[in-house]
Write a protein that holds these residues in place. Structure first.
Motif, PDB file in Angstrom:
ATOM      1  N   GLU A   1     -12.516  -0.324   2.774  1.00 29.55           N
ATOM      2  CA  GLU A   1     -11.710   0.528   1.894  1.00 29.55           C
ATOM      3  C   GLU A   1     -10.239   0.124   1.929  1.00 29.55           C
ATOM      4  N   ARG A   2      -9.775  -0.287   3.108  1.00 30.64           N
ATOM      5  CA  ARG A   2      -8.382  -0.714   3.202  1.00 30.64           C
ATOM      6  C   ARG A   2      -8.150  -1.981   2.386  1.00 30.64           C
TER       7      ARG A   2
ATOM      8  N   VAL B   1       0.824  -1.202   0.000  1.00 19.96           N
ATOM      9  CA  VAL B   1       0.000   0.000   0.000  1.00 19.96           C
ATOM     10  C   VAL B   1       0.862   1.258   0.000  1.00 19.96           C
TER      11      VAL B   1
ATOM     12  N   HIS C   1      -8.110  -1.087  -1.179  1.00 18.38           N
ATOM     13  CA  HIS C   1      -6.857  -0.397  -1.466  1.00 18.38           C
ATOM     14  C   HIS C   1      -5.712  -1.390  -1.625  1.00 18.38           C
TER      15      HIS C   1
ATOM     16  N   SER D   1       0.428   2.928  -3.619  1.00 26.02           N
ATOM     17  CA  SER D   1      -0.812   3.696  -3.537  1.00 26.02           C
ATOM     18  C   SER D   1      -0.806   4.938  -4.419  1.00 26.02           C
TER      19      SER D   1
ATOM     20  N   LEU E   1      -2.996   4.743  -7.367  1.00 25.53           N
ATOM     21  CA  LEU E   1      -4.437   4.591  -7.166  1.00 25.53           C
ATOM     22  C   LEU E   1      -5.105   5.943  -7.032  1.00 25.53           C
TER      23      LEU E   1
ATOM     24  N   ASN F   1      -8.660   1.146 -10.825  1.00 16.20           N
ATOM     25  CA  ASN F   1      -9.218   2.180  -9.962  1.00 16.20           C
ATOM     26  C   ASN F   1     -10.740   2.232  -9.944  1.00 16.20           C
TER      27      ASN F   1
ATOM     28  N   LYS G   1      -9.253   6.758  -2.423  1.00 12.78           N
ATOM     29  CA  LYS G   1      -8.570   6.970  -1.148  1.00 12.78           C
ATOM     30  C   LYS G   1      -9.303   6.249  -0.019  1.00 12.78           C
ATOM     31  N   LEU G   2      -8.588   6.053   1.079  1.00 12.88           N
ATOM     32  CA  LEU G   2      -9.192   5.447   2.261  1.00 12.88           C
ATOM     33  C   LEU G   2     -10.199   6.408   2.874  1.00 12.88           C
TER      34      LEU G   2
END
Length: 623
Positions: free
Chosen positions: A374-375, A353, A378, A357, A360, A440, A363-364
């Motif tokens: 969300e994590r 991550v 991600h 990240s 990406l 995404n 977002k969280l």
């Protein structure tokens, strides 16, 4: 008119194959295209025997079947005997063009045969999981499941079937592919198909003319009737109009006020229900489904990375690639969460991550389960972004088919690009940006339990339909030609047990546990598996109460004794042997070879308590 394509098999090939390719779009999850495929084998005017398909595949040197890939159905026939294959082509094409079915035979195929097939598939935990995901998916990219599900297949009416076949099972929508080393055979196939197409066109034109004439006559009759009625009612209408007008004025405001109040209450009730669900936390235990949609050109590369993706998702969650192509030329990567999220992240999560990240765009977010979800999204997206996936043009998987059938399907795929991404999508796939854009875009849905098969509803329809078919069969007794399989009779000099197919792999473990003393062996098919449940070992067959609403089915095999083989050919040619299949009691029925033995077999059979005695009787009575 149909398109024809000749594929030269070369001098070393002995077998000829003919494939009919039809575009057959799915109608949502109804399984209508699946039903149309089955009914094409049921019968036709030229081949009225319902067991024509089974006797030909069992006793003649020919293989006839169909398969669905993407939004196309491929009907095919293969044989080393050119004359047999030409008549098989005639049989197959007649079935494709036929739309004249009785409601009873459609019900037996829909609520019996296909329902049993779908129930067998849904008994598999992986299949049930995918089915539950698809049924709950409302994303714009969501699959439309051509096969249907046990809870949807019964919604198809005889009119819907006929309309579907009228639209898609037309000569103009059928491409004929001939795989052979003989150009002469190709020309013979063209003659057969062209003649049948011309007959169908003429028949349709005649039917349309008759319908137009009847419509015109009916319209004139209706017009005269309406004119007479209008004259008689005009005076009455005028006299009542004044009184009605005054009464309407007095009540209009009250009615409008009442309707507005009802609408408002209904809306408020719905909001209150949704609010109660949220406040009470009912959604906290719901399993989440995250989906990434990728163009088909990235399938091969991502399949090679599936193990890495599973590591990133963690052992408590389930990740899999669904390779089927949707209408947009994309496939899905599914991630199904466990009921409760784990706080501890994997080693990959911690490293990936941070490092990836930046690739990406999502977002969280903060919040209890939302944060965990969300994590997880991600982490998997970061893993996907780390891959260097090269686009490649996918080809249909044809390994299970005969050489000629596979070659014809691949040729068709290359010819039309129908089974891969469309041209614009294929061009876009050449860039890394398209891949990262797919990384995404993550859709979110919820997973519920797949409904158990509602066999109790279908049971009454099937019972009524069987009575109708039985009455029809009694009428046919005066004309035995309607019960005789034409192909097997015409080529009776080719009929031999040497053409029996191999026993399906699914049933071989049952066959391994038969002996000369224990000839019959059966295994219960679980009525339904909750997604991700663990399958149990073999279960002994249990009898069900006649009034039971549960769905019970079994696979079985019967080892045929040597003395029972002498007239087995006659047994397999008789419509009485195939009756359990044509009446919808089971999904599959037949005779096959395995380990130097001959077997009768059945799959997803709902009349298992009677089947062992039936095997004894059918082999003795018909012999």
């Amino acid at each position: 008119m149909s398109e024809f394509h000749f594929i030269d098999a070369g001098s070393g090939s002995k077998a000829h194959s003919v494939v009919f390719a039809l575009k057959t779009p799915a109608a949502g999850h109804t399984g209508l295209s699946h039903l149309a495929e089955h009914m094409s084998f049921r019968r036709s005017h030229q081949y009225p025997a319902a067991h024509e398909f089974f006797t030909a595949n069992t006793l003649l040197p020919v293989t006839i079947n169909a398969t669905t890939l993407a939004e196309y159905t491929f009907f095919f026939a293969t044989s080393e005997k050119a004359n047999v294959l030409l008549d098989a082509v005639n049989y197959l094409y007649c079935g494709l063009l036929n739309r004249d079915y009785s409601s009873d035979e459609m019900i037996l195929e829909r609520d019996g045969v296909i329902f049993n097939e779908l129930a067998m598939l849904e008994a598999n935990s992986d299949y049930a999981l995918n089915a539950a995901i698809r049924l709950a998916d409302t994303d714009k990219n969501a699959y439309q499941h051509a096969g249907g599900f046990t809870q949807t297949i019964g919604s198809n009416s005889i009119q819907a079937l006929q309309d579907y076949k009228r639209l898609w099972y037309q000569p103009s929508n059928i491409t004929t592919l001939v795989y052979s080393n003989s150009a002469h055979f190709f020309e013979q196939c063209k003659e057969v198909v062209t003649a049948l197409s011309a007959m169908k066109t003429l028949s349709s034109m005649t039917a349309q003319s008759e319908e137009a004439a009847l419509s015109e006559e009916a319209a004139l009759s209706v017009e005269a009737t309406l004119s007479e009625k209008a004259a008689l009612s005009a005076e009455k209408t005028l006299s009542e109009k004044a009184a009605l007008s005054e009464e309407s004025t007095l009540n209009r405001n009250a009615l409008l006020s009442q309707h507005a109040s009802q609408r408002e209450d209904s809306h408020s009730d719905k909001e209150a229900f949704l609010y109660a669900q949220t406040v009470n936390g009912k959604n906290d235990s719901v399993r989440h489904v995250l989906t990434w949609w990728f163009p088909q050109c990235f399938l091969k590369g991502l399949q090679q990375q599936e193990a890495t993706l599973n590591t990133a998702a963690g052992p408590e969650n389930t990740l899999f690639i669904d390779p089927e192509n949707n209408r947009q030329g994309k496939f899905a990567i599914r991630l199904v969460t466990k009921d409760a999220f784990k706080d501890k992240a994997s080693d990959f999560s911690r490293e990936a991550v941070t490092r990836l990240s930046k690739k990406l765009t999502h977002k969280l977010v903060e919040g209890d389960n939302n944060k965990r979800l969300e994590r997880l999204k991600h982490v998997v997206s970061a893993c996907l972004a780390s891959f260097d996936i090269r686009p490649s043009k996918p080809m249909p998987d044809t390994d299970k088919h005969a050489e000629g059938v596979g070659a014809a399907i691949r040729y068709f795929a290359q010819l039309t690009d129908a089974l891969s991404s469309n041209e614009s999508a294929a061009k876009d796939c050449a860039t890394k940006n398209v891949y990262l854009a797919s990384v995404n875009k993550v859709s979110h849905s919820y997973l519920g339990a797949l409904s158990s098969p509602e066999k109790s509803i279908a049971r009454e329809r099937i019972k009524k339909a069987r009575k109708g078919i039985a009455a029809q069969a009694s009428a046919y007794n005066n004309d035995q030609s309607l019960l005789m399989p034409r192909l097997a009779f015409e080529y009776r000099h080719f009929v031999t047990l040497e053409h029996l197919p191999a026993l399906p792999r699914l049933l071989r473990p049952l066959a391994n546990n038969t002996t000369n003393l224990k000839r019959f062996n059966a295994e219960k098919v679980a009525s339904h598996f909750t997604p991700l449940s663990i399958t149990s070992p073999s279960i002994a067959v249990e009898s069900a109460s006649p009034n039971s609403t549960s769905y019970l089915a079994s696979h079985w095999v019967y080892r045929i004794a040597f003395y029972q083989q002498s007239r087995l050919q006659e047994v397999l040619s008789d419509q009485l042997f195939w009756q359990p299949r044509t009446s919808g009691e089971c999904y599959a029925l037949g005779a096959a070879t395995y380990e130097n033995n001959l077997f009768l077999f059945g799959a997803s059979d709902t009349n298992i308590t009677e089947r062992e005695n039936w095997c004894h009787k059918v082999l003795s009575i018909l012999s």
